[in-house]
Scaffold this active site. Sequence first.
Site, PDB file in Angstrom:
ATOM      1  CE  LYS A 299      -0.571   0.107   4.987  1.00  0.00           C
ATOM      2  NZ  LYS A 299      -1.483  -0.146   6.098  1.00  0.00           N
ATOM      3  NE  ARG A 300       4.456   2.985   4.135  1.00  0.00           N
ATOM      4  CZ  ARG A 300       4.634   2.566   5.388  1.00  0.00           C
ATOM      5  NH1 ARG A 300       5.737   1.936   5.726  1.00  0.00           N
ATOM      6  NH2 ARG A 300       3.708   2.773   6.276  1.00  0.00           N
TER       7      ARG A 300
END
Length: 503
Positions: free
Chosen positions: A256-257
């Site tokens: 998700k980063r």
Amino acid sequence: MSDVEIRTRLAPSPTGAPHVGTAYQALFGYVWARKNGGKFVLRIEDTDRERSSAESERAIIDSLGWLGIKWDEGPDIGGPYGPYRQSERLEIYHRHVEKLVAEGHAYPCFCSRERLERVRKERQKSGAGSGYDRKCRNIPPEEAGKRVENGEEFTVRMKVPLEGTCRFTDFLRGEIKKDWSSIDDQVILKADGYPTYHLAVVVDDHLMKISHVIRGEEWINSVPKHILLYRFFGWKPPVFCHLPLLRNKDRSKLSKRKNPVSLEWYRRTGILPEALLNFLGLMGWHPADDEEKFSVEEMVEKFRLEDVSLGGPVFDLDKLKWLNGRYIREDLTTEQLMNRLEEWALNRDNFTRILETCKGRMTTLSDWGRLTPHFFTEDIEYRKEDLLLDGLDETGTCEVLQVVLWELERLTPFDKDTIYRMFRKLSDRTGIKLKKLTAPLYVAVSGKTVSTPLFDTMEILGSDVTRMRIRKAMERLGGLSGKRLKKLEKEYERSNVTGRGLD
RNA sequence: GACCCCAUCGUCUAGCGGUUAGGACACCGGCCUUUCACGCCGGCAACACGGGUUCGAUUCCCGUUGGGGUCGCCA
């Protein structure tokens, strides 16, 4: 094997937002089962008491429903091999663990977490590989039994052979070998009485008659542990098929980063479920006829599990969008498109909420167009100077935004009051005035310095879209170096020793 | 670091001993068009490297390099 029913399963753990990787595995398992006239099972792996939530389970079921993936058996609809929620199967696991202990394949371990951590570190350093040193393996069973009866806290570990090699076959990769000496005695039952993944997955896959375990590549190293359990129980292992891992642009595991990974984000930003599924189907697989647009139905028709390629595919949003465009242009009548838009955001409820945020700023009816574009587009450009927090440079602003991101991640419910309270506290803690603190957020969320009320806007956009936009804004500012991020993370954690955010 | 997995255009991939190495996204041209987009046509662009095996390797084997994953009372 042709006489055995093909049964696949999706076994997500309900911790956090439904992940696009979950959808990927669901698709392949689902298609393979359908192709063979078999069954597809949904099983909720909620053995992590800390992180599992009913809310997350609901979100998973909801997201899969949105995608149109249907299961034949599952926690919501039941089935012949239920329950399909691991937290409801504890007696089953206990029974199996007791059997292993009684037969000498497993033993209680009384080591403290502190000791385990110490041992791990030491072994890591000495190059002995990491893991457990098997201290409790040689405690005589009678003595161990007594200590258990006395109420001493314990886990149960399985006895992994000290030498030799485990050989097993991966459906796609062929034979894989791994020395037993590289595996330590795995915990199969935790101190809280819950099983670990390794035990639960083996027991359930067997009891639920799963024929093909289709899951991500990150599990390959665990197969020997599972094989061993199958042996202990005298069961026949299923076919193991490890799918490649979806990757970020830099080829690390999709995270998700670096990417939107929440299914909710795709839904909210207007990706059609059929397009997302189609796109996912192209990750590692390719129809023989070269036609890249296909429905799940068509994929079922053409799919061959043995044709899945093994290079980790980079998740390319551009191609997803292109496919999505084709679905809109080629498959939807204007009428249907209107219906889709209505389901998506152009409905009375949602539009009413949006109008609430801008009514006070309207002079003509047509003003809504000028005031609300950020509710309907992801195409937001940022001016760097608008994004900067007053008095801070790019990096400084990014650090603040990062903390906001961490806070937003753990916020439930994601509504304006809760969001407000979070910012209020953050403002108090940092000494940055609320007005100053939120200024860059207006820009991150809407692209403009003049915009609709921040907390309301965030609530309407939802957690995933909001956070993705903040991330995008950080990127525009140059982001944070890995080093800086780590340092910040440490400070952040230290300031939140309770582990519950700023509350 | 140890172990395991992987390796064709920037990206998704086809190829399963002999091909001008094919398609798609992206990118760049051109056409269409009142603009943009779509659509159509064209272009750029890849077998990581070194050894074998073979008459012949992108394809088979080994090594190197590179990438990824795992090493939790998380899954």
